[in-house]
Design a protein around this motif. Structure first.
Motif, PDB file in Angstrom:
ATOM      1  N   GLN A 128       0.812  -1.455  -0.107  1.00  0.00           N
ATOM      2  CA  GLN A 128       0.176  -0.091  -0.190  1.00  0.00           C
ATOM      3  C   GLN A 128       1.014   1.291   0.113  1.00  0.00           C
ATOM      4  O   GLN A 128       1.894   1.272   0.696  1.00  0.00           O
ATOM      5  CB  GLN A 128      -0.908   0.023   1.013  1.00  0.00           C
ATOM      6  CG  GLN A 128      -2.084  -0.977   1.138  1.00  0.00           C
ATOM      7  CD  GLN A 128      -3.078  -0.507   2.210  1.00  0.00           C
ATOM      8  OE1 GLN A 128      -2.779  -0.397   3.244  1.00  0.00           O
ATOM      9  NE2 GLN A 128      -4.325  -0.585   1.727  1.00  0.00           N
ATOM     10  N   MET A 129       0.433   2.274  -0.829  1.00  0.00           N
ATOM     11  CA  MET A 129       1.165   3.606  -1.075  1.00  0.00           C
ATOM     12  C   MET A 129       0.240   4.561  -0.612  1.00  0.00           C
ATOM     13  O   MET A 129      -0.959   4.574  -1.247  1.00  0.00           O
ATOM     14  CB  MET A 129       1.694   3.527  -2.312  1.00  0.00           C
ATOM     15  CG  MET A 129       2.507   4.581  -2.836  1.00  0.00           C
ATOM     16  SD  MET A 129       3.219   4.755  -4.321  1.00  0.00           S
ATOM     17  CE  MET A 129       1.736   4.558  -5.477  1.00  0.00           C
ATOM     18  N   GLN A 130       0.666   5.427   0.196  1.00  0.00           N
ATOM     19  CA  GLN A 130      -0.023   6.733   0.723  1.00  0.00           C
ATOM     20  C   GLN A 130       0.347   7.857  -0.324  1.00  0.00           C
ATOM     21  O   GLN A 130       1.502   8.239  -0.370  1.00  0.00           O
ATOM     22  CB  GLN A 130       0.160   6.966   2.081  1.00  0.00           C
ATOM     23  CG  GLN A 130      -0.532   8.086   2.455  1.00  0.00           C
ATOM     24  CD  GLN A 130      -2.086   8.001   2.768  1.00  0.00           C
ATOM     25  OE1 GLN A 130      -2.511   7.044   3.105  1.00  0.00           O
ATOM     26  NE2 GLN A 130      -2.623   8.813   1.767  1.00  0.00           N
ATOM     27  N   ASP A 131      -0.535   8.773  -0.578  1.00  0.00           N
ATOM     28  CA  ASP A 131      -0.053   9.853  -1.360  1.00  0.00           C
ATOM     29  C   ASP A 131       0.904  10.945  -0.622  1.00  0.00           C
ATOM     30  O   ASP A 131       0.547  10.700   0.842  1.00  0.00           O
ATOM     31  CB  ASP A 131      -1.310  10.574  -1.903  1.00  0.00           C
ATOM     32  CG  ASP A 131      -1.233  11.823  -2.973  1.00  0.00           C
ATOM     33  OD1 ASP A 131      -0.013  11.781  -3.519  1.00  0.00           O
ATOM     34  OD2 ASP A 131      -1.880  12.641  -3.013  1.00  0.00           O
ATOM     35  N   ARG A 132       1.633  11.655  -1.122  1.00  0.00           N
ATOM     36  CA  ARG A 132       2.485  12.506  -0.424  1.00  0.00           C
ATOM     37  C   ARG A 132       1.838  13.439   0.505  1.00  0.00           C
ATOM     38  O   ARG A 132       0.880  13.972  -0.048  1.00  0.00           O
ATOM     39  CB  ARG A 132       3.497  13.296  -1.469  1.00  0.00           C
ATOM     40  CG  ARG A 132       2.882  14.027  -2.374  1.00  0.00           C
ATOM     41  CD  ARG A 132       3.570  14.524  -3.365  1.00  0.00           C
ATOM     42  NE  ARG A 132       4.463  13.836  -4.152  1.00  0.00           N
ATOM     43  CZ  ARG A 132       4.107  13.380  -5.231  1.00  0.00           C
ATOM     44  NH1 ARG A 132       2.846  13.595  -5.832  1.00  0.00           N
ATOM     45  NH2 ARG A 132       4.814  12.591  -6.024  1.00  0.00           N
ATOM     46  N   PRO A 133       2.422  13.784   1.525  1.00  0.00           N
ATOM     47  CA  PRO A 133       1.688  14.941   2.291  1.00  0.00           C
ATOM     48  C   PRO A 133       1.947  16.209   1.876  1.00  0.00           C
ATOM     49  O   PRO A 133       2.848  16.534   0.954  1.00  0.00           O
ATOM     50  CB  PRO A 133       2.262  14.690   3.641  1.00  0.00           C
ATOM     51  CG  PRO A 133       3.743  14.014   3.437  1.00  0.00           C
ATOM     52  CD  PRO A 133       3.625  13.206   2.461  1.00  0.00           C
ATOM     53  N   LEU A 134       1.171  17.332   2.361  1.00  0.00           N
ATOM     54  CA  LEU A 134       1.389  18.589   1.949  1.00  0.00           C
ATOM     55  C   LEU A 134       2.439  19.293   3.017  1.00  0.00           C
ATOM     56  O   LEU A 134       2.450  19.356   4.270  1.00  0.00           O
ATOM     57  CB  LEU A 134       0.274  19.555   2.389  1.00  0.00           C
ATOM     58  CG  LEU A 134       0.305  21.033   2.160  1.00  0.00           C
ATOM     59  CD1 LEU A 134       0.734  21.165   0.622  1.00  0.00           C
ATOM     60  CD2 LEU A 134      -1.032  21.591   2.048  1.00  0.00           C
ATOM     61  N   PRO A 135       3.693  19.546   2.591  1.00  0.00           N
ATOM     62  CA  PRO A 135       4.948  20.133   3.427  1.00  0.00           C
ATOM     63  C   PRO A 135       4.639  21.667   3.493  1.00  0.00           C
ATOM     64  O   PRO A 135       4.418  22.623   2.789  1.00  0.00           O
ATOM     65  CB  PRO A 135       6.003  19.841   2.609  1.00  0.00           C
ATOM     66  CG  PRO A 135       5.671  19.809   1.069  1.00  0.00           C
ATOM     67  CD  PRO A 135       4.169  19.463   1.059  1.00  0.00           C
ATOM     68  N   LEU A 136       4.824  22.321   4.899  1.00  0.00           N
ATOM     69  CA  LEU A 136       4.731  23.318   5.291  1.00  0.00           C
ATOM     70  C   LEU A 136       5.796  24.180   6.007  1.00  0.00           C
ATOM     71  O   LEU A 136       6.204  23.424   6.855  1.00  0.00           O
ATOM     72  CB  LEU A 136       3.405  23.559   6.129  1.00  0.00           C
ATOM     73  CG  LEU A 136       2.045  23.129   5.391  1.00  0.00           C
ATOM     74  CD1 LEU A 136       0.812  23.131   6.164  1.00  0.00           C
ATOM     75  CD2 LEU A 136       1.671  23.933   3.955  1.00  0.00           C
TER      76      LEU A 136
END
Length: 212
Positions: free
Chosen positions: A83-91
């Motif tokens: 399973q692969m999780q979409d990349r997070p939003l980096p802030l």
């Protein structure tokens, strides 16, 4: 997780408050307690203007949130073998740190400058937060936060205080990176590439000289 912004603020708030209270000059306890403890000061997430009429201490105000361009194109994260999780939003989060004392204490610029000096010392001595330093929803995660003192030009300082509709107070700005907002999409099924096998092709030309 979308709670990481507030959890970052709570992490910094807890660190500043506990360290200032532990300082024998500003904090302490009993008859010889310093001004931070004796006057019931706090590290608050309120704006400086909101704090002016409510309490004394430090305003740790999150005034700007921007995308961390350097981490924006990081690859998706594998959460299991399939399973692969979409990349997070980096802030990157920007905080205005302002020491404030009340009119009842004549504004007390000396204590304000002591508090500001303590903040500068604390973040200079400990610019990275991870593991047991983290609070709220960041507890137990592998998050690492880096705190950096940033220089604000006169124009930027003016814009910030104009937005607050208040008189300028001695303050400094810190940038905190990188804070991640996880994707709300469900994980995608897939498998990791274990071996990449190159394929070869032969370009042949016919009698006319064109490629076939």
């Amino acid at each position: 997780m979308y709670q990481s912004v507030l959890a970052t603020s709570k992490t910094l708030q807890h660190y500043l408050e506990t360290q200032i209270v532990a300082d024998p000059f500003l904090g302490g306890s009993g008859p010889g307690a310093g001004p931070f403890t004796a006057r019931g000061m706090k590290v608050s997430l309120r704006t400086p203007k909101e704090m002016e009429t409510l309490e004394e201490g430090l305003s740790l105000w999150l005034y700007r949130v921007v995308v961390d361009d350097q981490s924006l194109n990081d690859p998706p994260r594998w959460i299991s073998a399939t399973q692969m999780q979409d990349r997070p939003l980096p802030l990157r989060l920007h905080y205005l740190v302002t020491p404030l004392t009340s009119r009842d204490n004549d504004g007390d610029p000396e204590t304000e400058q002591y508090l500001l000096g303590k903040v500068l010392q604390l973040f200079h001595s400990k610019p990275c937060f991870r593991g047991a330093d983290l609070r709220e929803q960041l507890t137990g995660t592998d998050t690492q936060l880096t705190v950096r003192l940033e220089t604000m030009g006169l124009e930027e300082i003016t814009r910030v205080w104009d937005a607050l509709e208040g008189s300028y107070q001695l303050s400094v700005s810190y940038e905190v990176s990188t804070v991640h907002i996880d994707s709300g999409l469900q994980p995608v099924a897939g498998r990791r590439v274990k071996v990449a096998l190159p394929e070869y092709g032969v370009i042949a030309r016919d009698e006319a000289g064109s490629a076939a």
